[in-house]
Design an enzyme around this catalytic site. Structure first.
Site, mmCIF file in Angstrom:
data_model
loop_
_atom_site.group_PDB
_atom_site.id
_atom_site.type_symbol
_atom_site.label_atom_id
_atom_site.label_comp_id
_atom_site.label_asym_id
_atom_site.label_seq_id
_atom_site.Cartn_x
_atom_site.Cartn_y
_atom_site.Cartn_z
ATOM 1 N N GLU A 38 0.815 -1.213 0.000
ATOM 2 C CA GLU A 38 0.000 0.000 0.000
ATOM 3 C C GLU A 38 0.851 1.267 0.000
ATOM 4 O O GLU A 38 0.497 2.265 -0.638
ATOM 5 C CB GLU A 38 -0.958 0.002 1.192
ATOM 6 C CG GLU A 38 -2.105 -0.988 1.063
ATOM 7 C CD GLU A 38 -2.961 -0.754 -0.168
ATOM 8 O OE1 GLU A 38 -3.204 0.416 -0.524
ATOM 9 O OE2 GLU A 38 -3.371 -1.748 -0.792
ATOM 10 N N CYS A 193 -12.505 3.463 -15.739
ATOM 11 C CA CYS A 193 -12.988 4.845 -15.570
ATOM 12 C C CYS A 193 -11.788 5.783 -15.434
ATOM 13 O O CYS A 193 -11.581 6.425 -14.412
ATOM 14 C CB CYS A 193 -13.898 4.939 -14.340
ATOM 15 S SG CYS A 193 -14.842 6.483 -14.256
ATOM 16 N N CYS A 200 -16.079 3.146 -21.182
ATOM 17 C CA CYS A 200 -17.425 2.989 -20.620
ATOM 18 C C CYS A 200 -18.144 1.749 -21.131
ATOM 19 O O CYS A 200 -18.967 1.166 -20.428
ATOM 20 C CB CYS A 200 -18.267 4.230 -20.926
ATOM 21 S SG CYS A 200 -17.589 5.741 -20.211
ATOM 22 N N CYS A 203 -17.666 -1.005 -18.777
ATOM 23 C CA CYS A 203 -17.777 -0.667 -17.352
ATOM 24 C C CYS A 203 -19.005 -1.336 -16.733
ATOM 25 O O CYS A 203 -20.116 -1.259 -17.278
ATOM 26 C CB CYS A 203 -17.878 0.839 -17.176
ATOM 27 S SG CYS A 203 -17.987 1.338 -15.436
ATOM 28 N N CYS A 209 -24.860 4.820 -14.531
ATOM 29 C CA CYS A 209 -23.971 5.992 -14.481
ATOM 30 C C CYS A 209 -24.611 7.173 -15.199
ATOM 31 O O CYS A 209 -24.919 7.102 -16.398
ATOM 32 C CB CYS A 209 -22.626 5.645 -15.122
ATOM 33 S SG CYS A 209 -21.478 7.035 -15.183
#
Length: 359
Positions: A38, A193, A200, A203, A209
């Site tokens: 991370e 995205c 899209c 997606c 959306c």
């Protein structure tokens, strides 16, 4: 509107089919390994991080190994990954864990966010991915998804928008399968995205959306402030003594802090004054090579190399750690170096038979 849309189910279902499940830090969900991944992933793409993570974990497989490492050893593995403050934060954190926690890595949100380099999102990521705990995360990619999906209106301030986005993500993050949802939404944000020209058509969220439904797919309230590019020029002095070059550790500097590099000066005059101080006189002193627009973060650096050959190893007086580096042993680097320095040393290694004449 926020609660009724099947947002989390769409993300989790997509993750099961397309999500990145084979990332190196996904194989063993130990909190130490997740923490390292991370920190590395802050401001850095997954594909760039993978080889560095593998190398890092091979060198420091557990907390005790890392706790007994020096900052130089950590920076050595980190060299080339950039944003070196992250490596400093890892060192500071592991020293705190060693001295105050008896090698126990904290497993509570409250303790994690007190550690160097760990904010709300990083703490949430560490706990959800290693323990499966219910914690939301909100990085730039996720913010972009939420802004487009709900077609959010401009807020009075960035702070207000940030607060609003946290409220939304807390509402839609599921209590169960939180880790799958978090990884799924991260994957969608980074691969589908995207900031420009989002994909899209593939997606999982496109049916609901709003930005997609009104054909405003590049909509964004997230104006990433471009840092003003600064143009600078530096002179690096390369002192060569029988295929050994002089390196110094940079201290309290914004660029390459803690890494070993050639002595740097910001004018040719100051470079010559430094050489004169140590009675280094070379009639053949020239700017052997100039690297134009070498980019480091928001700085474009013109770098001039001044290569000097000497017959004996001079004792340079400096408070910072330093040493003569054997360019023929470049594969055995045990300290942190900027990528630029490594590239030059590799170049010198290839040309070492001619190095005494300069490059």
């Amino acid at each position: 509107m926020i609660i009724k849309t099947p947002f989390s189910n769409l993300i989790i279902n997509w993750y099961h089919i397309y999500g990145r499940k084979n990332l190196p830090w996904k194989k063993h969900k130990h909190i130490y390994l997740v923490w390292i991944s991370e920190i590395m992933l802050q401001q850095t793409q997954v594909n760039t991080v993978i080889p560095y993570y593998i190398k890092f974990i091979k060198k420091f497989p557990n907390i005790k190994c890392l706790a007994n490492a020096s900052l130089n050893e950590i920076l050595s593995i980190w060299s080339g990954l950039g944003y070196y403050k992250r490596a400093h934060n890892i060192y500071k954190t592991i020293q705190l864990i060693k001295k105050e926690k008896n090698y126990y890595f904290p497993e509570s949100f409250e303790e994690l966010i007190k550690l160097p380099g760990i904010g709300k999102t990083t703490a949430g990521s560490i706990l959800s991915f290693s323990k499966g705990y219910y914690f939301s995360i909100l990085d730039t990619n996720i913010k972009r998804i939420l802004v487009r999906f709900y077609y959010l209106k401009p807020q009075t301030s960035i702070y207000t928008l940030e607060k609003y986005l946290w409220n939304i993500i807390n509402l839609i993050t599921p209590i169960y399968n939180t880790d799958k949802f978090n990884q799924g939404i991260l994957d969608v944000g980074s691969t589908i995205c995207t900031h420009k020209n989002p994909k899209c058509i593939i997606c999982p969220l496109k049916k609901y959306c709003i930005a997609y439904s009104i054909n405003d797919i590049n909509y964004s309230l997230l104006y990433n402030k471009k840092k003003k590019i600064k143009n600078k020029k530096s002179w690096f002095i390369i002192i060569n003594c029988k295929n050994h070059v002089w390196l110094e550790q940079r201290k309290l500097q914004k660029i390459w802090n803690g890494l070993f590099c050639f002595p740097e000066f910001f004018s040719f005059k100051k470079a010559c004054q430094w050489l004169k101080k140590y009675q280094i006189y070379n009639r053949n002193l020239t700017q052997n090579k100039v690297y134009k627009n070498y980019k480091i973060s928001n700085i474009k650096l013109d770098i001039a190399l001044l290569i000097i050959n000497v017959n004996y190893k001079i004792n340079f007086y400096t408070k910072n750690p330093n040493f003569w580096f054997n360019i023929l042993k470049i594969s055995n680097i045990s300290v942190g170096m900027p990528t630029f320095t490594k590239l030059l040393l590799q170049q010198f290694t290839k040309n070492h038979t001619h190095f005494n004449k300069g490059l």
